[in-house]
Design an enzyme around this catalytic site. Structure first.
Site, PDB file in Angstrom:
ATOM      1  N   ASP A   1      -4.751  -5.557   2.416  1.00  0.00           N
ATOM      2  CA  ASP A   1      -5.961  -6.318   2.757  1.00  0.00           C
ATOM      3  C   ASP A   1      -5.911  -7.761   2.242  1.00  0.00           C
ATOM      4  OD1 ASP A   1      -7.393  -4.401   4.200  1.00  0.00           O
ATOM      5  OD2 ASP A   1      -7.982  -3.365   2.362  1.00  0.00           O
TER       6      ASP A   1
ATOM      7  N   ASN B   1       0.851  -1.191   0.000  1.00  0.00           N
ATOM      8  CA  ASN B   1       0.000   0.000   0.000  1.00  0.00           C
ATOM      9  C   ASN B   1       0.878   1.227   0.000  1.00  0.00           C
ATOM     10  OD1 ASN B   1      -2.579  -1.084   0.116  1.00  0.00           O
ATOM     11  ND2 ASN B   1      -2.570  -1.213   2.334  1.00  0.00           N
TER      12      ASN B   1
HETATM   13  N1  CTP Z   1      -6.329  -2.617   9.225  1.00  0.00           N
HETATM   14  C1  CTP Z   1      -5.922  -3.716   9.950  1.00  0.00           C
HETATM   15  N2  CTP Z   1      -5.737  -4.908   9.361  1.00  0.00           N
HETATM   16  C2  CTP Z   1      -5.996  -5.064   8.039  1.00  0.00           C
HETATM   17  C3  CTP Z   1      -6.430  -3.957   7.269  1.00  0.00           C
HETATM   18  C4  CTP Z   1      -6.585  -2.736   7.907  1.00  0.00           C
HETATM   19  O1  CTP Z   1      -5.684  -3.568  11.145  1.00  0.00           O
HETATM   20  N3  CTP Z   1      -5.799  -6.231   7.481  1.00  0.00           N
HETATM   21  C5  CTP Z   1      -6.534  -1.337   9.910  1.00  0.00           C
HETATM   22  C6  CTP Z   1      -5.670  -0.157   9.501  1.00  0.00           C
HETATM   23  O2  CTP Z   1      -4.467  -0.110  10.251  1.00  0.00           O
HETATM   24  C7  CTP Z   1      -6.561   1.028   9.796  1.00  0.00           C
HETATM   25  C8  CTP Z   1      -7.953   0.479   9.561  1.00  0.00           C
HETATM   26  O3  CTP Z   1      -7.824  -0.929   9.606  1.00  0.00           O
HETATM   27  O4  CTP Z   1      -6.492   1.430  11.146  1.00  0.00           O
HETATM   28  C9  CTP Z   1      -8.608   0.898   8.312  1.00  0.00           C
HETATM   29  O5  CTP Z   1      -8.048   0.347   7.204  1.00  0.00           O
HETATM   30  P1  CTP Z   1      -8.759   0.500   5.780  1.00  0.00           P
HETATM   31  O6  CTP Z   1      -7.934  -0.247   4.799  1.00  0.00           O
HETATM   32  O7  CTP Z   1      -9.078   1.930   5.524  1.00  0.00           O
HETATM   33  O8  CTP Z   1     -10.152  -0.205   6.042  1.00  0.00           O
HETATM   34  P2  CTP Z   1     -10.668  -1.641   5.854  1.00  0.00           P
HETATM   35  O9  CTP Z   1     -11.296  -2.046   7.129  1.00  0.00           O
HETATM   36  O10 CTP Z   1      -9.615  -2.523   5.291  1.00  0.00           O
HETATM   37  O11 CTP Z   1     -11.871  -1.419   4.861  1.00  0.00           O
HETATM   38  P3  CTP Z   1     -11.892  -0.836   3.379  1.00  0.00           P
HETATM   39  O12 CTP Z   1     -10.521  -1.029   2.782  1.00  0.00           O
HETATM   40  O13 CTP Z   1     -12.962  -1.610   2.721  1.00  0.00           O
HETATM   41  O14 CTP Z   1     -12.252   0.614   3.564  1.00  0.00           O
END
Ligand code: CTP
Length: 409
Positions: free
Chosen positions: A284, A215
């Site tokens: 993710d 990312n």
């Molecule tokens: N995060 C996490 N573990 C993951 C992905 C994300 O702990 N595997 C945490 C990030 O550190 C951040 C929060 O989740 O604090 C938000 O991450 P984001 O990628 O914006 O959200 P997601 O929950 O992955 O949802 P989306 O990508 O669909 O918005």
């Protein structure tokens, strides 16, 4: 009597004239200003300008030259007096030359000798040509100076006097003046007794031994949080993905690469933590079975089979107990709505929402602009500011929540 005594070092660069505005801004903030100019700085601005502005004689060289003019003052031990009588030393503009001298302890003029004799806080506002700024020698010197605890007020990006466009422009005068004041005020010790677990940077998920998916993330926001938490008296455990910036001094750094490694480090340190802040940009998806050998370019199409990585924030949310949990939401649309949904679904106390579609904030930038989405229903907007300032404002809210929770018990 002004409240603070500031020594303002002016080095020889095009931006030297802006130091006059800084002297004025510092005086407006109740500072007495003693200006020290390098010989090169005198080629750009006359000492008399500063003498007239500050009402103080300007120091220009180490050894008294015969026939020194009225607006200059020098003697072999004068630098010791200046060092002893200053509360803070700020250099603006700090040229690549003065950064190198400070980093290596060279002392061949008044400013560099004063620096070595001075034991208080040092604020450096560099300004130079982009290539000089980016040069590994300059960057190595900056690392040394940061590790020494000095405040570097990052230069801005834009068109420079030399015709190039890029980083190197002296930061805004108000930003430098505020950094000087912040260096003078000891940070509140309002996080003493807390153990704060912070994740920062990206994760890298290998596809084969030579490739990975990741990312966009510089780690600057998480590192600024770690620095602020440490300054406010907390024990800080910083779990960081691969980044190119040094860890703030005094924090416990755990370097990881993948989401699984980050999850193990976070869950392993959860029991001893009282506050968890998840600013990392975790990938993710990952490849569950990474091939041992490099994937060859044989087929005309390549389809990757990816599986979700562990959702660390959600896992923390399930295990948090009475710990305070702060998540981040990087969004490109419906910022507040998505952030609030994340707050609920991941059991967070605060979600720091930032719009990564905005130019000049977010990824890689030195500034950020965020909205803090709170469980109480409040949304607190924090206007565009350096990430260090944003970090401070986030902790102000964390401290406020902590106090509210304690008094509710
Ligand atoms: N995060 C996490 N573990 C993951 C992905 C994300 O702990 N595997 C945490 C990030 O550190 C951040 C929060 O989740 O604090 C938000 O991450 P984001 O990628 O914006 O959200 P997601 O929950 O992955 O949802 P989306 O990508 O669909 O918005």
């Amino acid at each position: 009597m002004p409240a603070h005594r500031v020594t303002l070092g002016v080095a020889g660069g095009i931006a030297a004239y802006k130091a006059a505005e800084l002297a004025r801004a510092l005086m407006e903030r109740d500072c007495a200003v003693q200006v020290v100019m390098t010989r090169a700085a005198e080629e750009f601005v006359r000492p008399l300008t500063f003498a007239a502005l500050t009402g103080n004689k300007v120091i220009t060289n180490l050894f008294a030259a015969t026939g020194a003019s009225e607006d200059t003052l020098s003697s072999a031990i004068e630098h010791i007096r200046v060092a002893q009588e200053s509360d803070v030393l700020v250099v603006a503009p700090a040229t690549t030359d003065i950064l190198a001298k400070f980093a290596h302890g060279l002392a061949d003029d008044f400013l560099s000798t004063t620096y070595l004799a001075f034991t208080g806080p040092v604020v450096l506002a560099p300004a130079m040509n982009t290539n000089m700024w980016n040069h590994p020698a300059t960057q190595a010197n900056l690392r040394t100076l940061r590790e020494r605890g000095h405040v570097i007020v990052e230069p801005g990006s834009g068109p420079l006097a030399c015709g190039m466009v890029g980083p190197g422009r002296l930061a805004e005068i108000d930003v430098i003046a505020n950094a000087v004041l912040a260096a003078l005020m000891p940070a509140p010790r309002d996080l003493q007794g807390e153990t704060i677990l912070i994740t920062a940077g990206p994760t890298q998920e290998p596809l084969d031994p030579v490739r990975y998916i990741t990312n966009r993330s510089s780690g600057k926001m998480g590192y600024a949080l770690a620095a602020d938490a440490h300054a406010r008296g907390a024990r800080v455990i910083l779990v960081s993905g691969p980044v190119n910036i040094p860890a703030p001094s005094g924090v416990e750094l755990i370097s990881v690469r993948t989401a699984v490694e980050m999850r193990d480090a976070v869950i392993g340190h959860l029991p001893e933590s009282t506050i968890i802040i998840k600013s990392a940009a975790v990938a993710d998806y990952h490849r569950a079975d990474v091939p041992q050998q490099k994937v060859k370019k044989s087929a005309s199409h390549l389809t990757l089979d990816l599986e979700p990585t562990p959702d660390i924030l959600a896992e923390c949310g399930r295990q948090k107990g009475d710990r305070l949990l702060v998540g981040f939401a990087a969004e490109t649309e419906n910022l507040i709505e998505f952030a609030r949904r994340k707050l609920e679904s991941k059991n967070c106390d605060i979600v720091v929402a930032n719009n990564v579609a905005t130019v000049g904030t977010g990824f890689d930038a030195n500034d950020n602009e965020v909205t803090l989405v709170l469980r109480s229903g409040e949304n607190i907007h924090v206007a565009k500011a350096p990430k260090s300032e944003i970090a401070h404002r986030i902790f102000d809210q964390i401290v406020r929540l902590r106090l509210a929770l304690h008094s509710a018990r």
